[in-house]
Design an enzyme around this catalytic site. Structure first.
Site, PDB file in Angstrom:
ATOM      1  N   HIS A 182      -3.147  -5.607  -7.189  1.00  0.00           N
ATOM      2  CA  HIS A 182      -1.848  -5.622  -6.505  1.00  0.00           C
ATOM      3  C   HIS A 182      -0.817  -6.470  -7.230  1.00  0.00           C
ATOM      4  CE1 HIS A 182      -3.029  -3.617  -2.655  1.00  0.00           C
ATOM      5  NE2 HIS A 182      -4.219  -3.854  -3.187  1.00  0.00           N
ATOM      6  N   ASP A 226       6.646  -9.992 -10.008  1.00  0.00           N
ATOM      7  CA  ASP A 226       6.065  -9.486  -8.765  1.00  0.00           C
ATOM      8  C   ASP A 226       5.335  -8.189  -9.073  1.00  0.00           C
ATOM      9  OD1 ASP A 226       5.590  -9.383  -6.010  1.00  0.00           O
ATOM     10  OD2 ASP A 226       7.653  -9.926  -5.526  1.00  0.00           O
TER      11      ASP A 226
HETATM   12  C1  GDG Z   1       1.316  -8.663  -2.885  1.00  0.00           C
HETATM   13  C2  GDG Z   1       2.002  -8.640  -4.258  1.00  0.00           C
HETATM   14  C3  GDG Z   1       2.762  -6.308  -3.821  1.00  0.00           C
HETATM   15  C4  GDG Z   1       7.671 -10.846   4.973  1.00  0.00           C
HETATM   16  N1  GDG Z   1       8.336 -11.652   5.804  1.00  0.00           N
HETATM   17  C5  GDG Z   1       8.064 -11.243   7.056  1.00  0.00           C
HETATM   18  C6  GDG Z   1       7.216 -10.145   6.969  1.00  0.00           C
HETATM   19  N2  GDG Z   1       6.982  -9.926   5.684  1.00  0.00           N
HETATM   20  C7  GDG Z   1       6.147  -8.838   5.144  1.00  0.00           C
HETATM   21  C8  GDG Z   1       7.049  -7.812   4.507  1.00  0.00           C
HETATM   22  C9  GDG Z   1       6.124  -7.176   3.461  1.00  0.00           C
HETATM   23  C10 GDG Z   1       5.127  -8.275   3.147  1.00  0.00           C
HETATM   24  O1  GDG Z   1       5.289  -9.305   4.107  1.00  0.00           O
HETATM   25  C11 GDG Z   1       5.390  -8.895   1.770  1.00  0.00           C
HETATM   26  O2  GDG Z   1       4.981  -7.986   0.791  1.00  0.00           O
HETATM   27  P1  GDG Z   1       5.423  -8.140  -0.747  1.00  0.00           P
HETATM   28  O3  GDG Z   1       5.013  -6.902  -1.460  1.00  0.00           O
HETATM   29  O4  GDG Z   1       6.892  -8.335  -0.821  1.00  0.00           O
HETATM   30  O5  GDG Z   1       4.727  -9.453  -1.311  1.00  0.00           O
HETATM   31  P2  GDG Z   1       3.232 -10.142  -1.359  1.00  0.00           P
HETATM   32  O6  GDG Z   1       2.847 -10.685  -0.033  1.00  0.00           O
HETATM   33  O7  GDG Z   1       3.334 -11.148  -2.461  1.00  0.00           O
HETATM   34  O8  GDG Z   1       2.176  -8.983  -1.761  1.00  0.00           O
HETATM   35  C12 GDG Z   1       3.205  -7.710  -4.229  1.00  0.00           C
HETATM   36  C13 GDG Z   1       1.925  -6.347  -2.549  1.00  0.00           C
HETATM   37  O9  GDG Z   1       0.849  -7.283  -2.657  1.00  0.00           O
HETATM   38  C14 GDG Z   1       1.331  -4.962  -2.234  1.00  0.00           C
HETATM   39  O10 GDG Z   1       0.582  -4.464  -3.302  1.00  0.00           O
HETATM   40  O11 GDG Z   1       3.925  -5.521  -3.587  1.00  0.00           O
HETATM   41  O12 GDG Z   1       3.815  -7.663  -5.502  1.00  0.00           O
HETATM   42  O13 GDG Z   1       2.402  -9.959  -4.626  1.00  0.00           O
HETATM   43  O14 GDG Z   1       5.440  -6.078   3.990  1.00  0.00           O
HETATM   44  O15 GDG Z   1       7.493  -6.942   5.513  1.00  0.00           O
HETATM   45  N3  GDG Z   1       6.764  -9.491   8.053  1.00  0.00           N
HETATM   46  C15 GDG Z   1       7.179  -9.955   9.280  1.00  0.00           C
HETATM   47  N4  GDG Z   1       7.996 -11.032   9.419  1.00  0.00           N
HETATM   48  C16 GDG Z   1       8.451 -11.711   8.348  1.00  0.00           C
HETATM   49  O16 GDG Z   1       9.173 -12.705   8.492  1.00  0.00           O
HETATM   50  N5  GDG Z   1       6.769  -9.300  10.377  1.00  0.00           N
END
Ligand code: GDG
Length: 475
Positions: free
Chosen positions: A167, A379
């Site tokens: 990921h 990322d």
């Molecule tokens: C890893 C990789 C890759 C965030 N703030 C709130 C909230 N969120 C949720 C978002 C989103 C998730 O968290 C964050 O996903 P990301 O992809 O941006 O980042 P990572 O956690 O670092 O994930 C990344 C991912 O895996 C998938 O393969 O894209 O690059 O690092 O879904 O919505 N959700 C709620 N409240 C918040 O304040 N409910």
């Protein structure tokens, strides 16, 4: 492929276990991976293996059987000691692999004990898989914490198809070579039949690493996958950009409760253009650099003062890792300094929230903010960028996106791309977005939404599984 069960393996089980008084509860965790794979797992009556979190005293047998009745697939727990969590998870996974794979060598610790524990815990996962698997035809392992599980399963004589998805990014060889256990890690990965990365760049970086360390391996580059010929067997290497459930965000953002919350949010900020940042607390997300770019924009373009506010939501994460505590202090200091420097009666430049938002508020923020400033230093993908587009139902949002997010490969043409290390350039992008005519905003956002709708998470699952089933064939 027939509908035989799948077996998923991830560091955390996709559940939340909680206690209220004497009663225990279990529910499906919210998150992209569960949304994407939950339905496939239910349909195929699969098994998910992972760590349930530190709830040693929970009645797991009872909770898991309740979960399986409700969701149609089974769970098996890998139990980890506190020391396992310390060395394997906080240590090697999050203080070695995580920063190294995000190109942040300065944050890396290379510790032999942590590496050894990483191998041992991967072995625990492999043993739990071997003890619980029955007629599953595919074992699909997720992410950097579990790179060696495939190899350890092979050593136990397991003959099933093994697939792996990373990921996070895979670094260039120049960085990867700093890892004292680089050969072991690559050898571990080469035990899988299919390796999936987020972007073509990650896939190429991995192939380059294999070429350097194992020059005898022949690479046959095809359109969808690269086939690595290891003599006795072949490994397919592809890239499969992960995505979101477009309709969940599109429809979620259109709900009345969200519309009301979005209206209130703007009312609250008195007609200003709002710039949104939402991230886990993590040094890879480039939040201090973002604050500095926002400050520079206010300095260089005084017209922005009183007219824009940055809403930065920081979700607490990995709070026990020292680097993360320092980051929190840096952010507190920067937000305070910038607000003190530019703030005026009735206008706060940076609204900085250190907590998570509930779904209604999350959708409302996505829907109502005129800009999203998503500027990670690196990322794997960044799902927030895709969620922002899917939830921009009024099509007025502008996505300012780091060129170092995996999402830039798909969204870069219609977003404003920035280099997060370039404070001046990012400040310029904020100004450009602020002054962009409404027709251009709409045109760009329509294209972005179409892209996310087309390449939604079901497509990610389908393409990955298609590559599993055609593995070894020419396509
Ligand atoms: C890893 C990789 C890759 C965030 N703030 C709130 C909230 N969120 C949720 C978002 C989103 C998730 O968290 C964050 O996903 P990301 O992809 O941006 O980042 P990572 O956690 O670092 O994930 C990344 C991912 O895996 C998938 O393969 O894209 O690059 O690092 O879904 O919505 N959700 C709620 N409240 C918040 O304040 N409910």
């Amino acid at each position: 492929m027939s509908e035989t069960p799948y077996l998923m393996v991830s560091n955390r089980l996709p559940v939340v276990v909680a206690r209220e008084g004497k009663d225990w509860h279990i529910k499906s965790a919210a998150g992209g991976l569960v949304t994407a794979l939950g339905p496939v797992m239910s349909r195929r009556k699969g098994l998910w293996v992972g760590w349930p979190g530190s709830w040693d005293e929970a009645p797991f047998d009872q909770l898991f059987s309740q979960f399986s009745q409700e969701h149609g697939y089974r769970l098996a727990a890998v139990s980890l000691s506190e020391e396992d969590v310390e060395l394997y998870y906080r240590g090697f996974s999050n203080e070695t692999l995580w920063p190294l794979f995000h190109d942040l060598l300065g944050h890396c610790h290379f510790d032999l004990l942590a590496w050894r524990r990483y191998v041992e815990v991967n072995q625990k996962f492999a043993e739990t898989v071997a003890a619980n698997c029955t007629n599953e035809e595919l074992i699909w392992v997720h992410d950097y914490q579990l790179a060696l599980v495939g190899k350890l399963l092979r050593e136990q004589g397991l003959q099933k198809k093994l697939a792996y998805f990373l990921h996070i990014p895979f670094p260039s060889y120049d960085l990867f070579r700093r890892l004292p256990w680089k050969e072991e890690l690559l050898e571990g990965l080469l035990a899988y039949d299919l390796l999936g990365f987020q972007t073509l760049r990650d896939r190429r970086n991995f192939i380059a690493g294999v070429r350097e360390l194992f020059p005898q391996v022949r690479a046959d580059i095809r359109r969808r996958v690269t086939i690595l010929d290891l003599g006795e067997r072949q490994v397919s290497v592809g890239h499969f950009p992960i995505s979101i459930d477009y309709e969940e965000f599109n429809q979620g953002a259109a709900q009345k409760a969200v519309e009301d919350a979005a209206w209130y949010l703007h009312e609250h900020y008195q007609g200003r253009q709002l710039v949104l940042g939402i991230d886990r607390l993590d040094y890879t997300k480039g939040i201090p650099e973002r604050f500095l770019a926002f400050e520079r924009a206010l300095e260089k373009y005084p017209e922005l003062r009183q007219q824009v506010s940055l809403i930065q939501v920081v979700v607490p994460s990995r709070t026990l890792v020292p680097g993360y505590q320092n980051l929190k202090e840096t952010l507190d200091g920067l937000a305070g300094r910038i607000n003190a420097r530019f703030g005026e009666h009735g206008w706060v430049p940076i609204h900085y929230l250190y907590r998570s938002l509930d779904r209604t508020q999350l959708f409302a923020h996505y829907r109502s903010c005129e800009m999203a400033l998503i500027s990670p230093l690196r990322d794997g993908m960044n799902l927030v960028a895709k969620e922002y587009c899917a939830a921009s139902v009024e099509e007025k949002g502008i996505l300012i996106l780091s060129e170092f997010a995996g999402a830039a490969a798909q969204l870069g043409r219609h977003a404003l791309l920035v280099n997060p290390y370039d404070v001046e350039g990012t400040a310029g992008a904020i100004w450009q977005a602020y002054s962009m005519p409404v027709e251009e905003r709409r045109r760009r956002m329509r294209q972005l939404r179409a892209e996310v709708r087309r390449n939604n998470v079901d497509r990610w699952v389908d393409q990955f599984l298609a590559a599993v089933s055609t593995q070894g064939e020419i396509y």
